[in-house]
Design a protein around this motif. Structure first.
Motif, PDB file in Angstrom:
ATOM      1  N   VAL A 237       9.895  -6.666 -35.572  1.00  0.00           N
ATOM      2  CA  VAL A 237      10.574  -5.645 -36.388  1.00  0.00           C
ATOM      3  C   VAL A 237       9.608  -4.503 -36.666  1.00  0.00           C
ATOM      4  N   LEU A 238       8.378  -4.843 -37.017  1.00  0.00           N
ATOM      5  CA  LEU A 238       7.394  -3.813 -37.380  1.00  0.00           C
ATOM      6  C   LEU A 238       6.985  -2.928 -36.200  1.00  0.00           C
ATOM      7  N   GLU A 239       7.194  -3.450 -34.989  1.00  0.00           N
ATOM      8  CA  GLU A 239       6.908  -2.626 -33.798  1.00  0.00           C
ATOM      9  C   GLU A 239       8.098  -1.729 -33.468  1.00  0.00           C
ATOM     10  N   GLY A 240       9.199  -1.895 -34.202  1.00  0.00           N
ATOM     11  CA  GLY A 240      10.430  -1.161 -33.897  1.00  0.00           C
ATOM     12  C   GLY A 240      10.362   0.317 -34.248  1.00  0.00           C
ATOM     13  N   LEU A 241      11.338   1.074 -33.716  1.00  0.00           N
ATOM     14  CA  LEU A 241      11.418   2.508 -33.984  1.00  0.00           C
ATOM     15  C   LEU A 241      12.278   2.747 -35.214  1.00  0.00           C
ATOM     16  N   PRO A 242      11.955   3.795 -35.981  1.00  0.00           N
ATOM     17  CA  PRO A 242      12.767   4.075 -37.167  1.00  0.00           C
ATOM     18  C   PRO A 242      14.237   4.367 -36.833  1.00  0.00           C
ATOM     19  N   CYS A 243      14.514   5.176 -35.820  1.00  0.00           N
ATOM     20  CA  CYS A 243      15.890   5.467 -35.401  1.00  0.00           C
ATOM     21  C   CYS A 243      15.835   6.230 -34.087  1.00  0.00           C
ATOM     22  N   SER A 244      16.973   6.688 -33.623  1.00  0.00           N
ATOM     23  CA  SER A 244      17.022   7.333 -32.302  1.00  0.00           C
ATOM     24  C   SER A 244      16.563   8.798 -32.325  1.00  0.00           C
ATOM     25  N   ALA A 245      16.445   9.400 -33.533  1.00  0.00           N
ATOM     26  CA  ALA A 245      16.125  10.831 -33.637  1.00  0.00           C
ATOM     27  C   ALA A 245      14.841  11.162 -32.884  1.00  0.00           C
ATOM     28  N   SER A 291       5.744   8.863 -32.192  1.00  0.00           N
ATOM     29  CA  SER A 291       4.596   7.952 -32.319  1.00  0.00           C
ATOM     30  C   SER A 291       4.788   6.934 -33.455  1.00  0.00           C
ATOM     31  N   ILE A 292       5.788   7.164 -34.297  1.00  0.00           N
ATOM     32  CA  ILE A 292       5.906   6.331 -35.507  1.00  0.00           C
ATOM     33  C   ILE A 292       6.664   5.029 -35.254  1.00  0.00           C
ATOM     34  N   ARG A 293       6.039   3.929 -35.648  1.00  0.00           N
ATOM     35  CA  ARG A 293       6.684   2.614 -35.614  1.00  0.00           C
ATOM     36  C   ARG A 293       6.868   2.161 -37.065  1.00  0.00           C
ATOM     37  N   LEU A 294       7.725   1.175 -37.284  1.00  0.00           N
ATOM     38  CA  LEU A 294       7.964   0.730 -38.668  1.00  0.00           C
ATOM     39  C   LEU A 294       6.662   0.317 -39.353  1.00  0.00           C
ATOM     40  N   LYS A 295       5.737  -0.251 -38.581  1.00  0.00           N
ATOM     41  CA  LYS A 295       4.465  -0.711 -39.186  1.00  0.00           C
ATOM     42  C   LYS A 295       3.641   0.466 -39.722  1.00  0.00           C
ATOM     43  N   ASP A 296       3.934   1.698 -39.259  1.00  0.00           N
ATOM     44  CA  ASP A 296       3.167   2.870 -39.699  1.00  0.00           C
ATOM     45  C   ASP A 296       3.714   3.491 -40.990  1.00  0.00           C
ATOM     46  N   CYS A 309      17.290  -2.121 -43.437  1.00  0.00           N
ATOM     47  CA  CYS A 309      17.552  -0.888 -44.181  1.00  0.00           C
ATOM     48  C   CYS A 309      18.046   0.216 -43.246  1.00  0.00           C
ATOM     49  N   THR A 310      18.901   1.078 -43.764  1.00  0.00           N
ATOM     50  CA  THR A 310      19.391   2.207 -42.955  1.00  0.00           C
ATOM     51  C   THR A 310      18.468   3.417 -43.106  1.00  0.00           C
ATOM     52  N   ARG A 311      17.241   3.196 -43.566  1.00  0.00           N
ATOM     53  CA  ARG A 311      16.294   4.276 -43.848  1.00  0.00           C
ATOM     54  C   ARG A 311      16.372   5.422 -42.845  1.00  0.00           C
ATOM     55  N   CYS A 312      16.587   6.612 -43.390  1.00  0.00           N
ATOM     56  CA  CYS A 312      16.690   7.796 -42.532  1.00  0.00           C
ATOM     57  C   CYS A 312      15.385   8.580 -42.627  1.00  0.00           C
ATOM     58  N   PRO A 313      14.642   8.683 -41.510  1.00  0.00           N
ATOM     59  CA  PRO A 313      13.377   9.420 -41.558  1.00  0.00           C
ATOM     60  C   PRO A 313      13.590  10.899 -41.882  1.00  0.00           C
TER      61      PRO A 313
END
Ligand code: SF4
Ligand code: SF4
Lengths: 368, 105
Positions: A237-245, A291-296, A309-313
């Motif tokens: 999960v932590l290696e995942g991307l925040p969203c498709s944007a 470059s941003i992953r959830l772990k960052d 979470c539906t967190r929107c960057p």
């Protein structure tokens, strides 16, 4: 894995912007009280510029194209643009208030093979809907348009933005959608104005009210799974991307500015100054987003909600930090599950919403 | 053998992604991925080139296959694509067939 997921994964691997959202104008024939746009024309792209951009989109691999505004149909060349987009093979979704759609326009949209029309409906009661749009008779016109579109067999989604003024009418709009054969979506997110003015946020419903919507099966389906406690956050999960944007999707404003998403006002370039693909491939801003992953993420990486979470960057960026939490999504995660979020703890219960907002400011048009 | 003419449907969206043709029907929003042969046929479906010519020029020229076998398979394939609303089949040339363009990235 569904074919759609495979398509998304492939686009991500190849660095292809599979989806693009293009606002044709910020002008509008309604004046919705929650609208965040500056409705003056600051030098919109011409028909030729838009057609050129559509060709560039097609060359870059864009498949899903959302045309929106403002009110896109206010542009006299809107159908010409849709026709061009369809001849280039895009899957076209049109977001409109439908005030300018009559039988003839519905027929044309059908003939052009538009895949979906999304229409904002705030209430099933004219006195509430028309008070929000500030146009008397607007609900009646919009509903008539939905009937025309449906009679042509077009897929219609009725988008119900939730505010204090229409909070009692979600069931009514939901039922109306059922009667008209339209899909229904509910959106509790009110976005600040383009100039950073946060006064529209006063229209947002309270967290306690959002909770009652999140626990309503006719709106969310299976309440138990929708409101379930978050699953454990693991390394994957932590290696995942925040969203498709910025990864497989992007937004272009009527002035040619490119952003990762319509809700992420980080300017990445302008198609009047550079080719779209150059911006998509080389923009330092997009490189940072990618470059941003959830772990960052500063707070979210240690939050129990991180995986669900539906967190929107974009909303987080508007609050001043694209790696930070988004207050609106913190609130949603909390009211959905009743479990405190890392963002709430970091804010120590501070009720302040979205300090220091950054918003979309149109690039001044080039003088030639 | 009566000739067949095929046209790309006007209600679908199409894009090539990494060499693979993706098609989405506006009728029911179903997504399809076309095989290599189906893609060749889809690209050539201009409404006025006879299917037999498409098979000769596009399929037999690229693949080591007998033309009668290739034609039979192609007929089956276009029937299948027509059932899904991706192509239409006509016994006469279709002058204004204008499905989506086929330029690929
Ligand atoms: S999460 Fe926010 S930034 Fe990401 S795609 Fe959705 S709206 Fe855009
Ligand atoms: S609930 Fe808040 S802190 Fe937790 S992941 Fe979502 S936005 Fe971040």
């Amino acid at each position: 894995m569904s074919l759609m997921q495979e398509l998304n994964d492939k686009a991500l691997r190849l660095g292809v912007p599979l989806s693009a959202h293009l606002d044709l104008t910020y002008r509008c024939n309604e004046r919705c009280e929650h609208c965040y746009l500056d409705h003056d024309d600051h030098g919109e792209m011409t028909t030729a510029e838009i057609k050129d951009l559509l060709r560039q989109f097609a060359d870059a691999g864009v498949f899903f194209l959302t045309l929106s505004g403002g009110e896109p149909l206010i542009r006299r060349d809107c159908f010409e643009i849709i026709e061009d987009a369809r001849s280039l093979g895009f899957n076209v979704k049109l977001k409109t208030n439908a005030m300018l759609i009559r039988e003839k326009e519905a027929l044309r949209l059908r003939a052009l093979g538009v895949e979906q029309v999304q229409i904002s409906v705030y209430s099933d009661r004219p006195e509430v809907h028309d008070a929000i749009t500030k146009v008397p008779g607007s609900l009646e016109r919009t509903v008539k348009a939905i009937r025309f579109l449906r009679s042509q067999g077009l897929r219609v989604t009725m988008a119900n933005v939730l505010m204090r003024s229409n909070r009692g009418d979600t069931e009514g709009v939901h039922d109306l959608a059922g009667k008209l054969g339209a899909h229904y979506t509910l959106d509790p997110t009110i976005t600040p104005m383009m100039d950073g003015n946060t006064s529209v946020l006063r229209l947002r419903v309270d967290a306690s009210e959002i909770s009652s919507y999140f626990h309503n099966p006719s709106l969310v389906g299976d309440v138990e799974s929708f409101c379930a406690p978050p699953a454990a956050v693991d390394a994957q999960v932590l290696e995942g991307l925040p969203c498709s944007a910025g990864h497989t999707s992007c937004y272009v404003s009527p002035y040619g500015d490119v952003y990762p998403c319509v809700q992420f006002p980080l300017t990445c370039g302008n198609v009047r100054q550079q080719k779209f693909l150059e911006i998509w491939r080389d923009s330092p801003q997009l490189a940072e987003v990618r470059s941003i992953r959830l772990k960052d993420l500063t707070t979210c990486s240690s939050c129990t909600h991180a995986g669900s979470c539906t967190r929107c960057p974009g909303l987080a960026y508007m609050e001043g930090n694209m790696r930070g939490p988004s207050t609106a999504d913190c609130e949603k995660s909390f009211v959905r599950t009743g479990i405190t979020t890392a963002g709430m703890l970091a804010r120590k219960g501070s009720p302040t919403l979205m300090p220091g907002l950054v918003q979309i400011n149109p690039t001044p048009p080039l003088t030639v | 053998m009566s000739e067949k003419y095929i046209s790309r449907s006007k209600s679908v969206a199409a894009r090539t992604l990494g060499g693979e043709m993706m098609i989405m029907s506006a009728k029911d929003s179903t997504l399809f991925s076309l095989s290599e042969v189906a893609t060749l046929i889809w690209e050539a479906a201009d409404g006025h080139t006879p299917l037999s010519e498409i098979v000769e020029r596009r399929i037999c020229a690229e693949f080591d296959v007998r033309s009668d076998v290739a034609y039979r398979d192609a007929e089956q394939l276009v029937e299948e694509l027509a059932t899904r609303g991706i192509l239409s089949i006509s016994s006469r040339p279709v002058p204004d067939a204008q499905g989506p363009a086929v330029e690929a990235p």
